[in-house]
Design a protein around this motif. Structure first.
Motif, PDB file in Angstrom:
ATOM      1  N   GLY A   1      12.128  22.078   8.195  1.00 17.46           N
ATOM      2  CA  GLY A   1      11.076  21.091   8.375  1.00 17.46           C
ATOM      3  C   GLY A   1      10.764  20.817   9.831  1.00 17.46           C
ATOM      4  N   PRO A   2       9.714  20.043  10.045  1.00 14.71           N
ATOM      5  CA  PRO A   2       9.298  19.713  11.405  1.00 14.71           C
ATOM      6  C   PRO A   2      10.182  18.640  12.009  1.00 14.71           C
ATOM      7  CG  PRO A   2       7.947  18.560   9.833  1.00 14.71           C
ATOM      8  CD  PRO A   2       8.873  19.438   9.033  1.00 14.71           C
TER       9      PRO A   2
ATOM     10  N   VAL B   1       5.836  15.434   3.408  1.00 22.75           N
ATOM     11  CA  VAL B   1       5.641  16.137   4.678  1.00 22.75           C
ATOM     12  C   VAL B   1       4.679  17.316   4.553  1.00 22.75           C
ATOM     13  CG1 VAL B   1       6.805  17.406   6.533  1.00 22.75           C
ATOM     14  CG2 VAL B   1       7.834  15.314   5.608  1.00 22.75           C
ATOM     15  N   PRO B   2       4.801  18.200   3.534  1.00 18.91           N
ATOM     16  CA  PRO B   2       3.874  19.339   3.477  1.00 18.91           C
ATOM     17  C   PRO B   2       2.396  18.934   3.417  1.00 18.91           C
ATOM     18  CG  PRO B   2       5.739  19.728   2.030  1.00 18.91           C
ATOM     19  CD  PRO B   2       5.842  18.302   2.494  1.00 18.91           C
ATOM     20  N   SER B   3       2.078  17.866   2.664  1.00 18.71           N
ATOM     21  CA  SER B   3       0.681  17.460   2.536  1.00 18.71           C
ATOM     22  C   SER B   3       0.273  16.407   3.558  1.00 18.71           C
ATOM     23  CB  SER B   3       0.404  16.946   1.131  1.00 18.71           C
ATOM     24  OG  SER B   3       1.087  15.719   0.917  1.00 18.71           O
ATOM     25  N   ARG B   4       1.269  15.867   4.312  1.00 18.16           N
ATOM     26  CA  ARG B   4       1.010  14.843   5.330  1.00 18.16           C
ATOM     27  C   ARG B   4       0.353  13.603   4.713  1.00 18.16           C
ATOM     28  NH1 ARG B   4       3.614  18.647   7.794  1.00 18.16           N
ATOM     29  NH2 ARG B   4       3.028  19.294   9.875  1.00 18.16           N
ATOM     30  N   THR B   5       0.871  13.169   3.562  1.00 15.97           N
ATOM     31  CA  THR B   5       0.313  12.005   2.894  1.00 15.97           C
ATOM     32  C   THR B   5       1.406  10.987   2.567  1.00 15.97           C
ATOM     33  OG1 THR B   5       0.529  13.055   0.728  1.00 15.97           O
ATOM     34  CG2 THR B   5      -1.604  13.265   1.823  1.00 15.97           C
ATOM     35  N   ILE B   6       1.011   9.722   2.587  1.00 18.96           N
ATOM     36  CA  ILE B   6       1.899   8.650   2.149  1.00 18.96           C
ATOM     37  C   ILE B   6       1.780   8.575   0.634  1.00 18.96           C
ATOM     38  CG2 ILE B   6       2.314   6.158   2.182  1.00 18.96           C
ATOM     39  CD1 ILE B   6       1.296   6.190   5.100  1.00 18.96           C
ATOM     40  N   THR B   7       2.908   8.730  -0.050  1.00 14.09           N
ATOM     41  CA  THR B   7       2.875   8.774  -1.509  1.00 14.09           C
ATOM     42  C   THR B   7       3.328   7.481  -2.170  1.00 14.09           C
ATOM     43  OG1 THR B   7       5.090   9.740  -1.593  1.00 14.09           O
ATOM     44  CG2 THR B   7       3.212  11.273  -1.568  1.00 14.09           C
ATOM     45  N   ARG B   8       4.022   6.623  -1.430  1.00 15.19           N
ATOM     46  CA  ARG B   8       4.493   5.369  -2.025  1.00 15.19           C
ATOM     47  C   ARG B   8       4.864   4.388  -0.918  1.00 15.19           C
ATOM     48  NH1 ARG B   8       6.695   3.674  -7.340  1.00 15.19           N
ATOM     49  NH2 ARG B   8       7.821   1.778  -6.862  1.00 15.19           N
TER      50      ARG B   8
ATOM     51  N   MET C   1       8.711   0.121   3.341  1.00 16.13           N
ATOM     52  CA  MET C   1       9.110   1.491   3.633  1.00 16.13           C
ATOM     53  C   MET C   1       8.079   2.397   2.975  1.00 16.13           C
ATOM     54  SD  MET C   1      12.489   3.603   2.404  1.00 16.13           S
ATOM     55  CE  MET C   1      11.803   3.982   0.797  1.00 16.13           C
ATOM     56  N   VAL C   2       7.580   3.368   3.724  1.00 19.85           N
ATOM     57  CA  VAL C   2       6.654   4.331   3.142  1.00 19.85           C
ATOM     58  C   VAL C   2       7.369   5.650   2.924  1.00 19.85           C
ATOM     59  CG1 VAL C   2       4.524   3.318   4.022  1.00 19.85           C
ATOM     60  CG2 VAL C   2       5.725   5.005   5.401  1.00 19.85           C
ATOM     61  N   THR C   3       6.974   6.322   1.857  1.00 19.38           N
ATOM     62  CA  THR C   3       7.459   7.667   1.565  1.00 19.38           C
ATOM     63  C   THR C   3       6.334   8.625   1.926  1.00 19.38           C
ATOM     64  OG1 THR C   3       8.801   6.825  -0.249  1.00 19.38           O
ATOM     65  CG2 THR C   3       8.371   9.205  -0.213  1.00 19.38           C
ATOM     66  N   ILE C   4       6.663   9.602   2.769  1.00 20.24           N
ATOM     67  CA  ILE C   4       5.659  10.563   3.219  1.00 20.24           C
ATOM     68  C   ILE C   4       6.011  11.938   2.681  1.00 20.24           C
ATOM     69  CG2 ILE C   4       4.630  11.703   5.239  1.00 20.24           C
ATOM     70  CD1 ILE C   4       5.237   9.085   6.805  1.00 20.24           C
TER      71      ILE C   4
ATOM     72  N   GLY D   1      13.449  18.735   4.478  1.00 19.86           N
ATOM     73  CA  GLY D   1      12.349  18.395   5.372  1.00 19.86           C
ATOM     74  C   GLY D   1      11.025  18.170   4.663  1.00 19.86           C
ATOM     75  N   THR D   2      11.065  17.921   3.355  1.00 27.23           N
ATOM     76  CA  THR D   2       9.817  17.749   2.603  1.00 27.23           C
ATOM     77  C   THR D   2       9.447  16.293   2.358  1.00 27.23           C
ATOM     78  OG1 THR D   2      11.027  17.936   0.519  1.00 27.23           O
ATOM     79  CG2 THR D   2      10.056  19.967   1.431  1.00 27.23           C
ATOM     80  N   LYS D   3      10.416  15.377   2.500  1.00 26.07           N
ATOM     81  CA  LYS D   3      10.143  13.956   2.306  1.00 26.07           C
ATOM     82  C   LYS D   3      10.681  13.164   3.487  1.00 26.07           C
ATOM     83  CE  LYS D   3       9.763  12.691  -2.527  1.00 26.07           C
ATOM     84  NZ  LYS D   3      10.416  11.931  -3.610  1.00 26.07           N
ATOM     85  N   LEU D   4       9.855  12.269   3.982  1.00 23.40           N
ATOM     86  CA  LEU D   4      10.225  11.397   5.082  1.00 23.40           C
ATOM     87  C   LEU D   4      10.080   9.957   4.606  1.00 23.40           C
ATOM     88  CD1 LEU D   4      10.808  10.838   8.129  1.00 23.40           C
ATOM     89  CD2 LEU D   4       8.325  10.995   8.481  1.00 23.40           C
TER      90      LEU D   4
END
Length: 165
Positions: free
Chosen positions: A2-3, A62-69, A57-60, A45-48
Motif C-alpha cells: 500500500g501507499p 484506499v484503492p478507490s480513495r473514498t470514505i466508506t463510513r 473516525m472515518v474509514t477510507i 494497505g487497503t483500509k485506512l
C-alpha cells in the motif's frame, strides 16, 4: 504494501495525502471534515482508519480513495492500534475509554475503562490482553478474551511500552 499515508494537520483544509512509495510524491488526497489526530491501516494497505478532532473516525477505502463510513468515537483519541489479523482496532481516549472497533464493519463492539486517561495502548499477539498506560508508572492489563491477563504492573517510573517480537 500500500501507499504511504500522511495527514497534515495545518492549513485551511484538513486532508489525508496518499504518497507513492517509489517516488515519495503525493499522488492523491481526500478532504476530511476535521483535522486528523491518529490513524491506522490494515496490513494489506487497503483500509485506512483516521480519527479526527470532531469525535469521529472515518474509514477510507484506499484503492478507490473514498470514505466508506463514519463512526462516532467519544473523547479525544490519543492512541490507536490495529490488532493482529486486521479484524479489530483499539482506540484509547483522554477520558480513559478504550473502544474496540470491528475493522470489517467500522462499528464499536465494546468499550473498556482501564484508567482515567489512555496515553498509549497495545494488544498482545494472541489478542487476549489489552495493555494501557496513562503516562504514569503503571501499565493496566485488561482481559479481552478467556486467558487474558488482568491487573496492574508498577514500573516505579513513567511507562512507555510496546509489545514486541
Amino acid at each position: 504494501t500500500g501507499p504511504i499515508i500522511a495527514a497534515p494537520v495545518g492549513g485551511a483544509l484538513p486532508v489525508v495525502w496518499f504518497i507513492d512509495r517509489a517516488t515519495m510524491t503525493r499522488t492523491d488526497s481526500i478532504e476530511l471534515q476535521a483535522a486528523p489526530y491518529k490513524g491506522v491501516m490494515n496490513s494489506t494497505g487497503t483500509k485506512l482508519f483516521v480519527d479526527m478532532n470532531n469525535f469521529n473516525m472515518v474509514t477510507i477505502d484506499v484503492p478507490s480513495r473514498t470514505i466508506t463510513r463514519t463512526t462516532s468515537v467519544g473523547g479525544t483519541v490519543q492512541a490507536m492500534k490495529m490488532a493482529a489479523g486486521d479484524t479489530l482496532i483499539y482506540v484509547g481516549t483522554r477520558l480513559g475509554t478504550v473502544f474496540e472497533i470491528d475493522a470489517r464493519t467500522s462499528t464499536i463492539r465494546r468499550q473498556f475503562n482501564p484508567s482515567d486517561n489512555v496515553i498509549a495502548l497495545d494488544v498482545s499477539r494472541d489478542g487476549k490482553t489489552l495493555f494501557t498506560t496513562n503516562g504514569g508508572a503503571q501499565v493496566v492489563m485488561t482481559p479481552l478474551a478467556a486467558g487474558g491477563l488482568s491487573g496492574v504492573v508498577d514500573f516505579s517510573q513513567t511507562a512507555n511500552f510496546s509489545i514486541g517480537g
